[in-house]
Design an enzyme around this catalytic site. Structure first.
Site, PDB file in Angstrom:
ATOM      1  N   ASP A  46       0.862  -1.182   0.000  1.00 13.49           N
ATOM      2  CA  ASP A  46       0.000   0.000   0.000  1.00 13.49           C
ATOM      3  C   ASP A  46       0.893   1.225   0.000  1.00 13.49           C
ATOM      4  OD1 ASP A  46      -1.893   2.013   0.424  1.00 13.49           O
ATOM      5  OD2 ASP A  46      -3.084   0.777   1.788  1.00 13.49           O
ATOM      6  N   ARG A  59      -0.172   4.399  -0.162  1.00 10.49           N
ATOM      7  CA  ARG A  59      -0.888   5.617   0.205  1.00 10.49           C
ATOM      8  C   ARG A  59      -0.291   6.303   1.431  1.00 10.49           C
ATOM      9  NH1 ARG A  59      -6.882   3.223   0.341  1.00 10.49           N
ATOM     10  NH2 ARG A  59      -5.670   1.509   1.254  1.00 10.49           N
TER      11      ARG A  59
END
Length: 277
Positions: free
Chosen positions: A209, A211
């Site tokens: 991930d 983000r």
């Protein structure tokens, strides 16, 4: 070795179409800040996260008119950009299921991609606000892709916040868990070859991930919401907001039924990334 050979080595989606060159396995090894910074710049350019590195003499860049960027600047860019977010536009935009809605756009002071705050109703700023962080998903949000549950989560959140009388949905420009649309399509191609969503991302050279939730925290503070009731199944979002100074008073479950196209994807998120599904 030709440029085509390097591209074939760097792009795992070409493994089956480029015989005798692999497939190779990703090797995780201690790297230098300059290595990570080089890959970070490539990711910011929305290119395949692979670089060909070469050592050059000190002063080479300035002598030849090349751009030179300190590694620390590149590695901290996500956070410095988030700290400089500013409201640049705001307008009333009635939505299906939430007619009293205002869109507020945020952009880094030095320029960049906009994030959007969808402010629904008249949320009370004295109590933790009901809200969701939603990463943009072109395939799911706009096209109604069945490979994920993003579209259902987006529309479901707008409906739930509207029915609750008000709240905020932050629509972040972080397509494909932060890897971008093209890389997400490459990850989909690897999934068609048998990799799950986690292994597809790491095989492309990304983290599971990518983000960063600093922009979400800065947007909430700018809008006057220091505490939230967060609609999510992802514990990382809770930790991400709290890391940057937003209090998460409650995690509100936000899940939808599976379909034959996304049931393995959601099972992987539950088993391998800790989603509460």
């Amino acid at each position: 070795m030709s440029a085509a050979d390097i591209v074939a080595m760097a792009d795992p989606t070409l493994d089956l179409s480029t015989p005798l060159k692999g497939p190779f396995k990703r090797l995780n090894h201690p790297d230098e800040a300059v290595d990570r910074a080089a890959v970070k710049l490539v990711k910011w350019a929305r290119l395949l996260p692979a670089v060909v590195a070469a050592e050059v003499p000190l002063g080479f860049a300035s002598e030849h008119g090349f751009l030179s960027v300190p590694a620390t600047v590149a590695l901290e860019a996500d956070y410095t950009q988030a700290a400089k977010l500013r409201q640049v536009a705001s307008a009333r935009v009635p939505l299906a299921g939430a007619e009293n809605t205002r869109l507020v756009s945020f952009r880094p002071l030095v320029g960049g991609i906009e994030h959007i705050a969808i402010v629904i109703g008249e949320p009370n700023r004295h109590d933790p606000v009901l809200m969701r962080i939603h990463s943009e998903c072109f395939t799911g949000d706009l096209l109604g892709s069945l490979k994920c549950d993003c579209g259902e989560q987006l529309r479901g959140a707008i409906k739930a916040i509207g029915e609750a009388g008000g709240g905020v949905l932050l629509y972040l420009a972080q397509e494909g868990r932060g890897i971008g649309l093209i890389s997400k399509l490459k990850a989909y191609a690897l999934q068609d070859q048998g990799y799950d969503t986690v292994d597809a991302n790491t095989r492309l050279g990304f983290d599971v991930d990518e983000r960063v939730f600093a922009p979400a925290a800065e947007m909430l503070k700018a809008l006057g919401f220091p505490a939230v009731r967060l609609m999510t199944n992802n514990p990382d979002k809770v930790a991400g907001l709290e890391r940057f100074g937003v209090t998460v008073a409650e995690r509100v479950a936000h899940k939808f039924p599976t379909n034959p196209h996304n049931e393995n994807y959601l099972a992987t998120k539950k088993a391998r990334t800790g989603h509460l599904l």
